[in-house]
Design an enzyme around this catalytic site. Structure first.
Site, PDB file in Angstrom:
ATOM      1  N   ALA A  39      39.385  40.519  26.848  1.00 59.33           N
ATOM      2  CA  ALA A  39      39.289  41.335  25.628  1.00 59.33           C
ATOM      3  C   ALA A  39      39.617  42.786  25.940  1.00 59.33           C
ATOM      4  O   ALA A  39      40.371  43.436  25.208  1.00 59.33           O
ATOM      5  CB  ALA A  39      37.891  41.218  25.035  1.00 59.33           C
ATOM      6  N   SER A  40      39.077  43.308  27.045  1.00 60.60           N
ATOM      7  CA  SER A  40      39.305  44.721  27.379  1.00 60.60           C
ATOM      8  C   SER A  40      40.771  44.973  27.721  1.00 60.60           C
ATOM      9  O   SER A  40      41.326  46.013  27.379  1.00 60.60           O
ATOM     10  CB  SER A  40      38.394  45.152  28.527  1.00 60.60           C
ATOM     11  OG  SER A  40      38.735  44.473  29.727  1.00 60.60           O
ATOM     12  N   LYS A  41      41.409  44.009  28.366  1.00 60.35           N
ATOM     13  CA  LYS A  41      42.826  44.194  28.744  1.00 60.35           C
ATOM     14  C   LYS A  41      43.736  43.975  27.524  1.00 60.35           C
ATOM     15  O   LYS A  41      44.737  44.671  27.376  1.00 60.35           O
ATOM     16  CB  LYS A  41      43.197  43.243  29.889  1.00 60.35           C
ATOM     17  CG  LYS A  41      42.506  43.575  31.223  1.00 60.35           C
ATOM     18  CD  LYS A  41      42.976  44.900  31.797  1.00 60.35           C
ATOM     19  CE  LYS A  41      42.453  45.149  33.204  1.00 60.35           C
ATOM     20  NZ  LYS A  41      42.877  46.451  33.760  1.00 60.35           N
ATOM     21  N   TYR A  75      36.692  40.487  30.138  1.00 61.48           N
ATOM     22  CA  TYR A  75      37.811  41.144  30.838  1.00 61.48           C
ATOM     23  C   TYR A  75      39.088  40.993  30.014  1.00 61.48           C
ATOM     24  O   TYR A  75      39.817  41.959  29.796  1.00 61.48           O
ATOM     25  CB  TYR A  75      37.964  40.511  32.224  1.00 61.48           C
ATOM     26  CG  TYR A  75      39.076  41.085  33.078  1.00 61.48           C
ATOM     27  CD1 TYR A  75      38.920  42.314  33.720  1.00 61.48           C
ATOM     28  CD2 TYR A  75      40.271  40.384  33.273  1.00 61.48           C
ATOM     29  CE1 TYR A  75      39.939  42.830  34.528  1.00 61.48           C
ATOM     30  CE2 TYR A  75      41.277  40.889  34.084  1.00 61.48           C
ATOM     31  CZ  TYR A  75      41.109  42.114  34.715  1.00 61.48           C
ATOM     32  OH  TYR A  75      42.115  42.619  35.501  1.00 61.48           O
ATOM     33  N   SER A  90      46.884  43.389  33.044  1.00 60.52           N
ATOM     34  CA  SER A  90      46.734  42.129  33.785  1.00 60.52           C
ATOM     35  C   SER A  90      47.418  41.042  32.960  1.00 60.52           C
ATOM     36  O   SER A  90      47.589  41.197  31.745  1.00 60.52           O
ATOM     37  CB  SER A  90      45.236  41.801  33.896  1.00 60.52           C
ATOM     38  OG  SER A  90      45.043  40.469  34.317  1.00 60.52           O
ATOM     39  N   ASP A  96      33.177  58.724  36.601  1.00 59.08           N
ATOM     40  CA  ASP A  96      33.080  57.364  36.053  1.00 59.08           C
ATOM     41  C   ASP A  96      33.939  57.294  34.785  1.00 59.08           C
ATOM     42  O   ASP A  96      33.626  57.971  33.789  1.00 59.08           O
ATOM     43  CB  ASP A  96      31.606  57.088  35.725  1.00 59.08           C
ATOM     44  CG  ASP A  96      31.369  55.663  35.238  1.00 59.08           C
ATOM     45  OD1 ASP A  96      32.330  55.010  34.786  1.00 59.08           O
ATOM     46  OD2 ASP A  96      30.216  55.201  35.306  1.00 59.08           O
TER      47      ASP A  96
HETATM   48  N1  LIG Z   1      43.276  42.405  41.893  1.00 64.93           N
HETATM   49  C1  LIG Z   1      43.728  41.613  40.940  1.00 64.93           C
HETATM   50  O1  LIG Z   1      43.802  40.374  41.082  1.00 64.93           O
HETATM   51  C2  LIG Z   1      44.213  42.222  39.639  1.00 64.93           C
HETATM   52  C3  LIG Z   1      44.991  41.424  38.785  1.00 64.93           C
HETATM   53  C4  LIG Z   1      45.422  41.963  37.578  1.00 64.93           C
HETATM   54  C5  LIG Z   1      45.092  43.263  37.245  1.00 64.93           C
HETATM   55  N2  LIG Z   1      44.332  44.020  38.108  1.00 64.93           N
HETATM   56  C6  LIG Z   1      43.985  45.379  37.692  1.00 64.93           C
HETATM   57  O2  LIG Z   1      44.344  46.278  38.709  1.00 64.93           O
HETATM   58  C7  LIG Z   1      43.523  47.448  38.601  1.00 64.93           C
HETATM   59  C8  LIG Z   1      43.032  47.844  39.977  1.00 64.93           C
HETATM   60  O3  LIG Z   1      42.147  46.831  40.433  1.00 64.93           O
HETATM   61  P1  LIG Z   1      42.001  46.397  41.959  1.00 64.93           P
HETATM   62  O4  LIG Z   1      42.345  44.961  42.025  1.00 64.93           O
HETATM   63  O5  LIG Z   1      42.670  47.336  42.870  1.00 64.93           O
HETATM   64  O6  LIG Z   1      40.395  46.500  42.096  1.00 64.93           O
HETATM   65  P2  LIG Z   1      39.451  47.195  43.181  1.00 64.93           P
HETATM   66  O7  LIG Z   1      39.937  46.962  44.553  1.00 64.93           O
HETATM   67  O8  LIG Z   1      38.074  46.732  42.833  1.00 64.93           O
HETATM   68  O9  LIG Z   1      39.607  48.734  42.820  1.00 64.93           O
HETATM   69  C9  LIG Z   1      39.185  49.190  41.576  1.00 64.93           C
HETATM   70  C10 LIG Z   1      39.209  50.691  41.546  1.00 64.93           C
HETATM   71  O10 LIG Z   1      38.700  51.122  40.274  1.00 64.93           O
HETATM   72  C11 LIG Z   1      37.636  52.030  40.492  1.00 64.93           C
HETATM   73  N3  LIG Z   1      36.636  51.926  39.447  1.00 64.93           N
HETATM   74  C12 LIG Z   1      35.948  50.829  39.057  1.00 64.93           C
HETATM   75  N4  LIG Z   1      35.074  51.149  38.087  1.00 64.93           N
HETATM   76  C13 LIG Z   1      35.225  52.468  37.863  1.00 64.93           C
HETATM   77  C14 LIG Z   1      34.597  53.392  36.991  1.00 64.93           C
HETATM   78  N5  LIG Z   1      33.626  53.014  36.149  1.00 64.93           N
HETATM   79  N6  LIG Z   1      35.001  54.688  37.026  1.00 64.93           N
HETATM   80  C15 LIG Z   1      35.962  55.088  37.895  1.00 64.93           C
HETATM   81  N7  LIG Z   1      36.594  54.260  38.726  1.00 64.93           N
HETATM   82  C16 LIG Z   1      36.214  52.966  38.724  1.00 64.93           C
HETATM   83  C17 LIG Z   1      37.062  51.629  41.853  1.00 64.93           C
HETATM   84  O11 LIG Z   1      36.427  52.737  42.478  1.00 64.93           O
HETATM   85  P3  LIG Z   1      34.844  53.043  42.524  1.00 64.93           P
HETATM   86  O12 LIG Z   1      34.149  51.745  42.719  1.00 64.93           O
HETATM   87  O13 LIG Z   1      34.763  54.009  43.669  1.00 64.93           O
HETATM   88  O14 LIG Z   1      34.545  53.689  41.213  1.00 64.93           O
HETATM   89  C18 LIG Z   1      38.333  51.293  42.624  1.00 64.93           C
HETATM   90  O15 LIG Z   1      38.909  52.479  43.111  1.00 64.93           O
HETATM   91  C19 LIG Z   1      42.413  47.095  37.613  1.00 64.93           C
HETATM   92  O16 LIG Z   1      42.684  47.694  36.362  1.00 64.93           O
HETATM   93  C20 LIG Z   1      42.497  45.589  37.510  1.00 64.93           C
HETATM   94  O17 LIG Z   1      42.027  45.109  36.284  1.00 64.93           O
HETATM   95  C21 LIG Z   1      43.896  43.534  39.291  1.00 64.93           C
END
Ligand SMILES: NC(=O)c1ccc[n+]([C@@H]2O[C@H](COP(=O)([O-])OP(=O)(O)OC[C@H]3O[C@@H](n4cnc5c(N)ncnc54)[C@H](OP(=O)(O)O)[C@@H]3O)[C@@H](O)[C@H]2O)c1
Length: 267
Positions: free
Chosen positions: A157-159, A155, A142, A63
């Site tokens: 704020a964290s980014k 979200y 993001s 995690d």
């Molecule tokens: N999709 C969008 O629209 C979008 C847009 C802008 C930026 N992003 C960024 O892209 C990145 C990837 O997101 P995604 O869209 O691919 O989301 P996703 O499909 O929900 O995948 C997120 C990944 O992060 C892992 N994760 C979440 N919480 C975690 C934790 N506490 N410890 C370890 N791993 C954790 C999840 O795995 P587990 O659940 O197995 O832990 C999963 O592998 C993120 O940083 C997100 O903010 C996404």
């Protein structure tokens, strides 16, 4: 363009979405992949697929919101591969709730831990190995890391915090050969919208996005890896994002309205 062949890469968030796609694409270059996420079963499935594609891949469940787990991830990757060339900070969680509707305010701390602190802890633990390898730090932020987006206070704020931390680190690393790349995707099809926490701190359960109108995870993964290869500084993955960055300087209210409309329309 630089190749990742044979490189040792620690990738967080590899069990789903954009991270899973990056793992599969990197595997074709016979990389050595340390794959991290919490879901051990999904992660080992991705590791198997990566090995089938030619990579040396290991799954390290953990995690990123827990500092000890972050330090263990780096230790395990170094034990397995003896070096670290790329730290790919991709794990993330989202929210979908206006501040005045939130009943579980613990979501702010959770998002800060997973989206920001995990990246800070991992970068700190991996830094000596990355300096040794003249490696790459790649941060998946993001557009919400650059501008305010309604329903995303915690979200955003964290980014935004990621940009402050990694922009400062880039300056500290001048002359070491280590690059810091920050990538800002627009909306992407993945699990994140369905899993986003609502006002009560529970996952929404279904995606409010119009998924036919947004970028695929595979396309996003390819763009992030291209930015990493080229050691780019900051890459925005949509035209509205790129344009918005400049327009915001003289018409910030217009960008606020565009962000509000994008959330309301789900694309
Ligand atoms: N999709 C969008 O629209 C979008 C847009 C802008 C930026 N992003 C960024 O892209 C990145 C990837 O997101 P995604 O869209 O691919 O989301 P996703 O499909 O929900 O995948 C997120 C990944 O992060 C892992 N994760 C979440 N919480 C975690 C934790 N506490 N410890 C370890 N791993 C954790 C999840 O795995 P587990 O659940 O197995 O832990 C999963 O592998 C993120 O940083 C997100 O903010 C996404």
């Amino acid at each position: 363009m630089a190749s990742f062949v044979g490189q040792a890469i620690l990738l967080t968030g590899a069990s789903a979405g954009i991270g899973r796609e990056m793992a599969l694409q990197l595997a074709r270059e016979r990389t050595r992949l340390a794959l991290a996420a919490r879901n051990a079963a999904a992660l080992s499935e991705v590791a198997v697929l990566c090995r089938e594609r030619g990579a040396d891949a290991i799954a390290i469940p953990g995690d990123v919101g827990v500092e000890a787990d972050c330090r263990r991830l780096v230790e395990r990757a170094l034990e397995a591969f003896g070096r670290l060339d790329v730290l790919l900070l991709n794990a993330g969680q989202d929210m979908w709730a206006r501040l005045d509707q939130i009943t579980d305010s613990s979501l702010f701390e959770r998002l800060m831990r997973v989206n920001y602190l995990g990246c800070a802890w991992l970068a700190h633990a991996a830094l000596p190995a990355l300096v040794k390898a003249k490696g790459r730090i790649v941060v998946v932020s993001s557009l919400a890391g650059l501008t305010g987006v309604p329903t995303r206070t915690g979200y955003c704020a964290s980014k935004h915090a990621l940009h402050g931390f990694f922009d400062a680190l880039r300056v500290e690393l001048a002359g070491t050969g280590v690059s810091v790349t920050i990538v800002c995707p627009d909306f992407v099809v993945s699990e994140i919208h369905r899993r986003a926490v609502g006002p009560d701190g529970q996952p929404l359960g279904e995606s409010p996005m119009q998924e036919g109108k947004i970028m695929s995870a595979a396309a996003c993964a390819a763009r992030i890896l291209a930015a990493a290869r080229a050691r780019r500084r900051l890459v925005l993955l949509s035209w509205r994002g790129k344009l918005g960055r400049w327009v915001r300087m003289f018409a910030p209210g217009l960008i606020d309205r565009i962000a509000a409309r994008a959330v309301a329309r789900g694309h």
